[in-house]
Design an enzyme around this catalytic site. Structure first.
Site, PDB file in Angstrom:
ATOM      1  N   LEU A   5       0.861  -1.177   0.000  1.00 37.13           N
ATOM      2  CA  LEU A   5       0.000   0.000   0.000  1.00 37.13           C
ATOM      3  C   LEU A   5       0.902   1.233   0.000  1.00 37.13           C
ATOM      4  O   LEU A   5       1.811   1.335   0.821  1.00 37.13           O
ATOM      5  CB  LEU A   5      -0.902   0.026   1.241  1.00 37.13           C
ATOM      6  CG  LEU A   5      -2.180  -0.819   1.221  1.00 37.13           C
ATOM      7  CD1 LEU A   5      -2.863  -0.772   2.580  1.00 37.13           C
ATOM      8  CD2 LEU A   5      -3.135  -0.358   0.135  1.00 37.13           C
ATOM      9  N   ASP A   6       0.653   2.176  -0.896  1.00 39.28           N
ATOM     10  CA  ASP A   6       1.434   3.405  -0.930  1.00 39.28           C
ATOM     11  C   ASP A   6       1.241   4.202   0.352  1.00 39.28           C
ATOM     12  O   ASP A   6       0.230   4.033   1.054  1.00 39.28           O
ATOM     13  CB  ASP A   6       1.015   4.268  -2.120  1.00 39.28           C
ATOM     14  CG  ASP A   6       1.416   3.666  -3.457  1.00 39.28           C
ATOM     15  OD1 ASP A   6       2.363   2.857  -3.469  1.00 39.28           O
ATOM     16  OD2 ASP A   6       0.798   4.013  -4.479  1.00 39.28           O
ATOM     17  N   PRO A   7       2.164   5.107   0.693  1.00 43.73           N
ATOM     18  CA  PRO A   7       1.995   5.949   1.888  1.00 43.73           C
ATOM     19  C   PRO A   7       0.682   6.735   1.888  1.00 43.73           C
ATOM     20  O   PRO A   7       0.091   6.960   2.948  1.00 43.73           O
ATOM     21  CB  PRO A   7       3.205   6.884   1.827  1.00 43.73           C
ATOM     22  CG  PRO A   7       4.249   6.092   1.108  1.00 43.73           C
ATOM     23  CD  PRO A   7       3.492   5.309   0.070  1.00 43.73           C
ATOM     24  N   LEU A   8       0.210   7.122   0.709  1.00 45.48           N
ATOM     25  CA  LEU A   8      -1.060   7.840   0.608  1.00 45.48           C
ATOM     26  C   LEU A   8      -2.235   7.003   1.078  1.00 45.48           C
ATOM     27  O   LEU A   8      -3.232   7.531   1.583  1.00 45.48           O
ATOM     28  CB  LEU A   8      -1.287   8.258  -0.857  1.00 45.48           C
ATOM     29  CG  LEU A   8      -2.669   8.801  -1.226  1.00 45.48           C
ATOM     30  CD1 LEU A   8      -2.820  10.237  -0.733  1.00 45.48           C
ATOM     31  CD2 LEU A   8      -2.905   8.733  -2.731  1.00 45.48           C
ATOM     32  N   ALA A   9      -2.137   5.691   0.918  1.00 45.82           N
ATOM     33  CA  ALA A   9      -3.264   4.798   1.178  1.00 45.82           C
ATOM     34  C   ALA A   9      -3.251   4.257   2.605  1.00 45.82           C
ATOM     35  O   ALA A   9      -2.213   4.167   3.254  1.00 45.82           O
ATOM     36  CB  ALA A   9      -3.231   3.634   0.188  1.00 45.82           C
TER      37      ALA A   9
END
Length: 345
Positions: free
Chosen positions: A47-51
């Site tokens: 999961l990306d940091p944004l998510a």
């Protein structure tokens, strides 16, 4: 003064974590791993940091089968910011274009069916996919232009949760390899206004749900022994595969890499398909997960061939598992409040 450190230990199993925003998947994994003092760890799907949302953490023996979960279907709630395109196709990139937004619900309903089923998708230029051994984001950061090949991904369903304030919230059920950032970008183009991914929550992965996961704060607040009690057994990753039971003598041979012939398959045989294999380590003991094998056609009968075996410190009695309920009260709203907050411009 010498400070004695707690040694890393053999910890086996799977933990369902609700990853917070602002952390990479590796950072979240390390914080839980440090709490468990687990010698070996990995995760089943970045999961990306944004998510935020469901991240499956694998420890010890479970890391050997994490790849299987990477290929599982996943569900997301995605918030698209209409009218704004970015370099990365999400909120972390630089804005490259703004357009007026005049999008109605009927227009959205007309466009979304184009993105259901097997679709061609070009991954974002800022992605970890590699070309000539180098990730695409490295080329992009260096200002180099490379051609990114499109590939086919599967979108099982997509439902509108809300459309307000130039933000479109969608519930997405997709197959492996899907970039939700790319989906947001392409839907924006189809609507004629452009878009980027403003917020993302993974709500399910494989057969697991976000409501079954611990938050990072909850995981770090638990004593190590209590946190270990929340681990699911390794074979939770293998439940879709048929099972084969061995006796003690067969189990020892299998663990030493021997191919076993003359067995009576416990379930229908599909040559080449993974089979989860169980057996006692000695007569009279409970069966343990030994690893995975595959059936091959021999001269006179099918043969069970080892594919991935567990080590001695990874063997644990097989048990009927139940996913523990969440510690915190699960959310019931269709669009999580965190997404409402994150998606505001």
């Amino acid at each position: 003064m010498n400070v004695q450190k707690t040694p890393w230990e053999a910890v086996n199993g799977v933990l369902l974590l609700n990853k917070p925003r602002g952390l990479t998947s590796q950072q979240a994994l390390f914080r839980v791993r440090r709490r468990l003092r687990a010698a070996k760890a990995g995760h089943g799907g970045t999961l990306d940091p944004l998510a935020d949302g469901l991240l499956m953490l694998c420890f010890g023996a479970a890391t050997k089968f994490a790849q299987r979960h990477l290929e599982a279907d996943k569900r997301y709630v995605a918030v698209l910011q209409l009218g704004v395109r970015t370099t990365t196709d999400d909120a972390e990139g630089e804005i490259v274009e703004r357009r007026a937004v005049e999008v109605s619900r009927s227009q959205v309903d007309a466009v979304l069916p184009r993105f259901i089923g097997a679709i061609s998708q070009t991954p974002p230029v800022y992605s970890a996919l590699k070309r000539d051994g180098k990730p695409l984001y490295a080329y992009a950061r260096a200002g180099e232009t490379v051609e990114v090949a499109a590939r086919t991904v599967q979108i099982h369903s997509m439902d509108v949760l809300s459309l307000q304030n130039d933000q479109l919230a969608l519930a997405v059920h997709c197959g492996k390899g899907t970039y939700i950032r790319a989906l947001a970008r392409d839907i924006g183009e189809a609507l004629g206004c452009g878009a980027h991914l403003a917020a993302l929550t993974r709500t399910a992965s494989g057969g697991f749900s976000l409501e079954q996961a611990l938050t990072l704060d909850e995981a770090e607040a638990l004593a190590s022994a209590d946190l270990r009690s929340r681990l699911l057994p390794t074979d939770v990753l293998l439940q879709s595969s048929p099972r084969q039971n061995l006796d003690a003598a067969q189990a020892q041979r299998f663990l030493h890499g021997a191919r076993l012939s003359g067995l009576a398959p416990d379930e229908p045989v599909v040559p080449g398909e993974d089979v989860r294999v169980y057996g006692p380590l000695a007569a009279g003991q409970d069966a343990v997960l030994l690893g995975i094998g595959a059936w091959e056609q021999g001269a006179e009968s099918v043969v069970l061939t080892p594919r991935r075996l567990l080590c001695s410190d990874e063997l644990a009695p097989a048990k009927t598992f139940a996913i523990p309920p969440p510690i915190s009260q699960p959310r019931t709203e269709s669009l999580p409040e965190s997404l409402h907050q994150e998606a505001r411009p």
